[in-house]
Scaffold this active site. Structure first.
Site, PDB file in Angstrom:
ATOM      1  N   GLU A 170      10.458  -4.681   4.468  1.00  0.00           N
ATOM      2  CA  GLU A 170      10.578  -6.087   4.047  1.00  0.00           C
ATOM      3  C   GLU A 170      10.342  -6.201   2.538  1.00  0.00           C
ATOM      4  O   GLU A 170      11.102  -6.842   1.799  1.00  0.00           O
ATOM      5  CB  GLU A 170       9.534  -6.976   4.749  1.00  0.00           C
ATOM      6  CG  GLU A 170       9.720  -7.165   6.232  1.00  0.00           C
ATOM      7  CD  GLU A 170       8.937  -6.142   7.054  1.00  0.00           C
ATOM      8  OE1 GLU A 170       8.615  -5.056   6.516  1.00  0.00           O
ATOM      9  OE2 GLU A 170       8.677  -6.429   8.241  1.00  0.00           O
TER      10      GLU A 170
ATOM     11  N   HIS B 244      -3.699 -32.650  18.033  1.00  0.00           N
ATOM     12  CA  HIS B 244      -2.503 -33.353  18.496  1.00  0.00           C
ATOM     13  C   HIS B 244      -1.432 -32.370  18.941  1.00  0.00           C
ATOM     14  O   HIS B 244      -0.256 -32.719  19.030  1.00  0.00           O
ATOM     15  CB  HIS B 244      -1.988 -34.268  17.387  1.00  0.00           C
ATOM     16  CG  HIS B 244      -3.040 -35.214  16.916  1.00  0.00           C
ATOM     17  ND1 HIS B 244      -3.360 -36.364  17.601  1.00  0.00           N
ATOM     18  CD2 HIS B 244      -3.911 -35.133  15.879  1.00  0.00           C
ATOM     19  CE1 HIS B 244      -4.355 -36.973  16.973  1.00  0.00           C
ATOM     20  NE2 HIS B 244      -4.715 -36.247  15.935  1.00  0.00           N
TER      21      HIS B 244
ATOM     22  N   LYS C  56       0.836  -1.198   0.000  1.00  0.00           N
ATOM     23  CA  LYS C  56       0.000   0.000   0.000  1.00  0.00           C
ATOM     24  C   LYS C  56       0.878   1.259   0.000  1.00  0.00           C
ATOM     25  O   LYS C  56       0.684   2.177  -0.767  1.00  0.00           O
ATOM     26  CB  LYS C  56      -0.913  -0.020   1.226  1.00  0.00           C
ATOM     27  CG  LYS C  56      -1.859   1.135   1.301  1.00  0.00           C
ATOM     28  CD  LYS C  56      -2.809   0.986   2.463  1.00  0.00           C
ATOM     29  CE  LYS C  56      -3.563   2.279   2.688  1.00  0.00           C
ATOM     30  NZ  LYS C  56      -4.440   2.243   3.838  1.00  0.00           N
TER      31      LYS C  56
ATOM     32  N   LYS D 245       9.285  -0.318  14.347  1.00  0.00           N
ATOM     33  CA  LYS D 245       9.900   0.002  13.043  1.00  0.00           C
ATOM     34  C   LYS D 245      10.932   1.106  13.218  1.00  0.00           C
ATOM     35  O   LYS D 245      12.014   1.053  12.650  1.00  0.00           O
ATOM     36  CB  LYS D 245       8.826   0.495  12.058  1.00  0.00           C
ATOM     37  CG  LYS D 245       7.978  -0.579  11.435  1.00  0.00           C
ATOM     38  CD  LYS D 245       7.113   0.058  10.337  1.00  0.00           C
ATOM     39  CE  LYS D 245       5.934  -0.820   9.978  1.00  0.00           C
ATOM     40  NZ  LYS D 245       4.939  -0.134   9.157  1.00  0.00           N
TER      41      LYS D 245
ATOM     42  N   GLY E  84      -4.870  -1.927   4.917  1.00  0.00           N
ATOM     43  CA  GLY E  84      -4.052  -3.046   4.426  1.00  0.00           C
ATOM     44  C   GLY E  84      -4.681  -4.403   4.694  1.00  0.00           C
ATOM     45  O   GLY E  84      -4.753  -5.264   3.815  1.00  0.00           O
ATOM     46  N   ARG E  85      -5.168  -4.610   5.915  1.00  0.00           N
ATOM     47  CA  ARG E  85      -5.701  -5.942   6.261  1.00  0.00           C
ATOM     48  C   ARG E  85      -7.111  -6.172   5.716  1.00  0.00           C
ATOM     49  O   ARG E  85      -7.689  -7.231   5.924  1.00  0.00           O
ATOM     50  CB  ARG E  85      -5.626  -6.159   7.770  1.00  0.00           C
ATOM     51  CG  ARG E  85      -6.226  -5.054   8.600  1.00  0.00           C
ATOM     52  CD  ARG E  85      -5.830  -5.168  10.058  1.00  0.00           C
ATOM     53  NE  ARG E  85      -6.254  -4.007  10.818  1.00  0.00           N
ATOM     54  CZ  ARG E  85      -5.562  -2.875  10.942  1.00  0.00           C
ATOM     55  NH1 ARG E  85      -4.385  -2.766  10.356  1.00  0.00           N
ATOM     56  NH2 ARG E  85      -6.032  -1.877  11.653  1.00  0.00           N
TER      57      ARG E  85
ATOM     58  N   GLU F  47      -4.333  -6.791  14.874  1.00  0.00           N
ATOM     59  CA  GLU F  47      -3.851  -5.485  14.417  1.00  0.00           C
ATOM     60  C   GLU F  47      -4.996  -4.467  14.448  1.00  0.00           C
ATOM     61  O   GLU F  47      -4.776  -3.275  14.669  1.00  0.00           O
ATOM     62  CB  GLU F  47      -3.247  -5.581  13.007  1.00  0.00           C
ATOM     63  CG  GLU F  47      -2.431  -4.351  12.638  1.00  0.00           C
ATOM     64  CD  GLU F  47      -1.588  -4.521  11.389  1.00  0.00           C
ATOM     65  OE1 GLU F  47      -0.352  -4.598  11.495  1.00  0.00           O
ATOM     66  OE2 GLU F  47      -2.163  -4.565  10.292  1.00  0.00           O
TER      67      GLU F  47
HETATM   68  O1  F6P Z   1       1.077  -2.807   2.237  1.00  0.00           O
HETATM   69  P1  F6P Z   1       2.198  -2.200   3.018  1.00  0.00           P
HETATM   70  O2  F6P Z   1       2.162  -0.704   3.017  1.00  0.00           O
HETATM   71  O3  F6P Z   1       3.520  -2.716   2.532  1.00  0.00           O
HETATM   72  O4  F6P Z   1       2.034  -2.632   4.515  1.00  0.00           O
HETATM   73  C1  F6P Z   1       2.086  -3.972   4.905  1.00  0.00           C
HETATM   74  C2  F6P Z   1       1.534  -4.174   6.288  1.00  0.00           C
HETATM   75  O5  F6P Z   1       2.258  -3.414   7.241  1.00  0.00           O
HETATM   76  C3  F6P Z   1       1.362  -2.848   8.203  1.00  0.00           C
HETATM   77  O6  F6P Z   1       1.246  -1.499   7.895  1.00  0.00           O
HETATM   78  C4  F6P Z   1       1.853  -2.874   9.588  1.00  0.00           C
HETATM   79  O7  F6P Z   1       2.334  -4.122   9.921  1.00  0.00           O
HETATM   80  C5  F6P Z   1       0.061  -3.599   7.941  1.00  0.00           C
HETATM   81  O8  F6P Z   1      -1.044  -2.910   8.390  1.00  0.00           O
HETATM   82  C6  F6P Z   1       0.102  -3.762   6.473  1.00  0.00           C
HETATM   83  O9  F6P Z   1      -0.815  -4.709   6.034  1.00  0.00           O
END
Ligand code: F6P
Length: 539
Positions: free
Chosen positions: A215, A389, A209, A499, A272-273, A358
């Site tokens: 990452e 299990h 987003k 972060k 995002g979620r 979240e």
């Molecule tokens: O889509 P982005 O901006 O890479 O964010 C990934 C994820 O990181 C967060 O902002 C925080 O972990 C989530 O809400 C989101 O889904």
């Protein structure tokens, strides 16, 4: 530390004799409760899907109280606000409009909402064109070979939903395209996927987003570097032919070097979620075709329509939310176990972990005050019957109330005879055993107290429609709980602190800076890594 003061832990690791006695009382109380509440039929059948709350063991009077309380808090108005796209994300001043992503363009909504519905449907037109071309073998890599491997790079909401749905719909997969997911900053994740693909035939979807998530950006850069090396081509060509951007920040994707024609937009009004219904679902559409992606949206839409119109007493997400909150507030639930008895839904616990924790893992309300009650619980779980299990022993005989959501599929999906009936028998047996327990007067070690609450959800089939319906039900459950706890389900400021500390630590680990302003414990950890690395170097 208001949490500590308000919510003293229920169980101490060292049991005093008075506590042992209260433990016995608890078992007696639980058993009595489970007996009394036995045969409380409370289920809703909607769109061929059963949501059975009977084993939540909720009495009629408690149920009535919950509905009354929800009504008093103005839940009906809050649902209407969600339907019409109100600014429900107050801290970020954002509208909350994920339902617009699956609403029909011809539905009657307020004008502003209608605009967003149209925007979303235009992006779907672009998605369909791209998916169809890909399926027809018309999309080629830089060396002219047809793209056959799709790797989605994204984390959190840019990964969990689409990964889950792709797994769930695996049997509808397009035969000549393989879709994989990379999320972790640990390079092993990317490396293992790269082992299974042919560089000339691989396309990376960078799904983010913000298009800044470390990452995702680090993995995207690594993937680009890998292709440059493998194909011996420069990065401009690689990015043009082998990269797609899915983002609310199109400019950033284009600045990264992705062809604007190959960027798929979503918007800041999609959390995002809650984003798998947007272009974030492109890997799903690639895996199973755009028609099934539309079916997924239709399932979610069916749940939206139900949520927006059903009376509170028979409204599925409302009951999921209210009963869940009741378990947390009144029954001291220590967690929520998610047990899908269906291999295709094996990633549901991870998906719901983000969705619930979240969203509602907050202790400050929308007025800036500490919340009046406990809010979200720990969500965990695993696919059934594997979980039986592993952690189920604690549900049967442990000292904590941990409700479970069982999710089963009626259709026999198994290619080997006899498996599906075993799966269903075990799923239903667990829900029954947890609720009713069994007392062995002479063998207390065998006694299962019962009184452990659960919901059983039965999907008719594991198809796009039913998966959409299920996930939308959980989204709305979260909304209901946030409303009654008066918290903002749509921000996640807590994630930011870690972060920013990582941002400070990184240059020290990289050797670009000699120190950073972090606490002593963290300094020690950094020194430990430096020490180990130094030693390994000198070996
Ligand atoms: O889509 P982005 O901006 O890479 O964010 C990934 C994820 O990181 C967060 O902002 C925080 O972990 C989530 O809400 C989101 O889904």
């Amino acid at each position: 530390m208001f949490h500590k003061d308000i919510f003293p832990p229920q169980n101490s690791p060292i049991l005093e004799s008075s506590q042992i006695e209260s433990g016995v009382k608890r078992i007696e109380k639980q058993s009595k409760e489970s007996m009394q509440s036995n045969n409380l039929d409370r289920h809703i059948f909607y769109a061929n899907t059963l949501f059975d709350f009977s084993n939540q063991l909720i009495s009629d009077s408690d149920f009535d109280q919950l509905i009354l309380k929800a009504r008093k808090t103005g839940l009906v108005d809050a649902i209407a606000q969600l339907k019409n796209g109100g600014i429900l994300n107050q801290t970020e001043h954002r509208k909350v409009l994920h339902t617009a992503l699956r609403a029909k363009p011809d539905n009657r909504f307020p004008e502003e909402m209608q605009q967003h519905i149209d925007e979303a449907s235009q992006v779907r037109v672009k998605m369909r064109r791209f998916v169809d071309e890909l399926h027809a073998g018309h999309i080629k890599g830089a060396t002219g070979k047809t793209i056959k491997y799709i790797v989605n790079i994204g984390v959190g909401g840019s990964n969990l939903g689409s990964r889950l749905v792709t797994q769930a719909l695996a049997r509808f997969r397009h035969p000549s395209i393989a879709v994989s997911y990379v999320a972790n900053i640990d390079a092993d994740d990317l490396y293992q996927v790269l082992q299974r693909v042919n560089p000339e035939e691989t396309m990376f979807l960078v799904t983010s987003k913000t298009f800044t998530t470390f990452e995702t950006m680090q993995n995207a850069i690594a993937a680009r570097g890998w292709l440059e090396k493998q194909l011996n081509l420069d990065s401009t060509i690689i990015l043009q032919h082998h990269f797609v951007g899915i983002t609310a920040e199109v400019n950033r994707a284009v600045a990264f070097g992705i062809d604007p024609e190959r960027t798929f937009e979503f918007w800041d009004w999609v959390g995002g979620r809650f984003s798998l219904w947007s272009a974030v679902g492109l890997p799903i559409a690639i895996a199973v075709g755009m028609d099934l992606f539309e079916e997924l949206l239709a399932g979610a839409r069916a749940m939206d329509e139900h949520f927006f119109s059903a009376p509170l007493e028979s409204n599925i997400p409302v009951l999921m939310g209210l009963i869940g909150a009741w378990n947390i507030e009144e029954n001291h639930a220590a967690g929520l176990s998610i047990a899908p008895y269906c291999h295709g839904l094996r990633s549901l616990p991870a998906y719901l972990q983000q969705l619930e924790m979240e969203s509602n893992g907050k202790g400050i309300d929308i007025y800036g005050q500490p919340t009046k009650t406990r809010t979200a619980q720990v969500v965990f779980g695993s696919v059934g019957s594997n979980g039986q299990h592993a952690y189920f022993q604690m549900l049967h005989q442990g000292t904590r109330q941990i409700p479970t959501d069982f999710i089963a599929v009626a259709e026999d999906l198994n290619i080997f005879e006899g498996h599906q009936d075993q799966l269903l028998a075990n799923c239903f047996a667990q829900s029954a055993a947890l609720a009713t327990g069994r007392i062995y007067p002479d063998e207390p070690h065998k006694t299962c107290a019962g009184g452990q609450r659960s919901t059983v959800i039965v999907l008719p089939q594991l198809n796009a429609f039913s998966v959409g319906l299920l996930l939308a039900a959980y989204e709305h459950k979260i909304f209901v709980q946030a409303h009654i706890w008066e918290i903002n389900a749509f921000d996640q400021w807590g994630v930011e602190l870690g972060k920013s500390i990582a941002h400070d630590i990184l240059p020290v680990l990289q050797g670009h800076s000699s120190n950073c302003e972090v606490d002593n414990e963290t300094q020690r950890l950094i020194k430990h890594i430096q020490f180990i690395r130094e030693n390994l170097k000198n070996r």
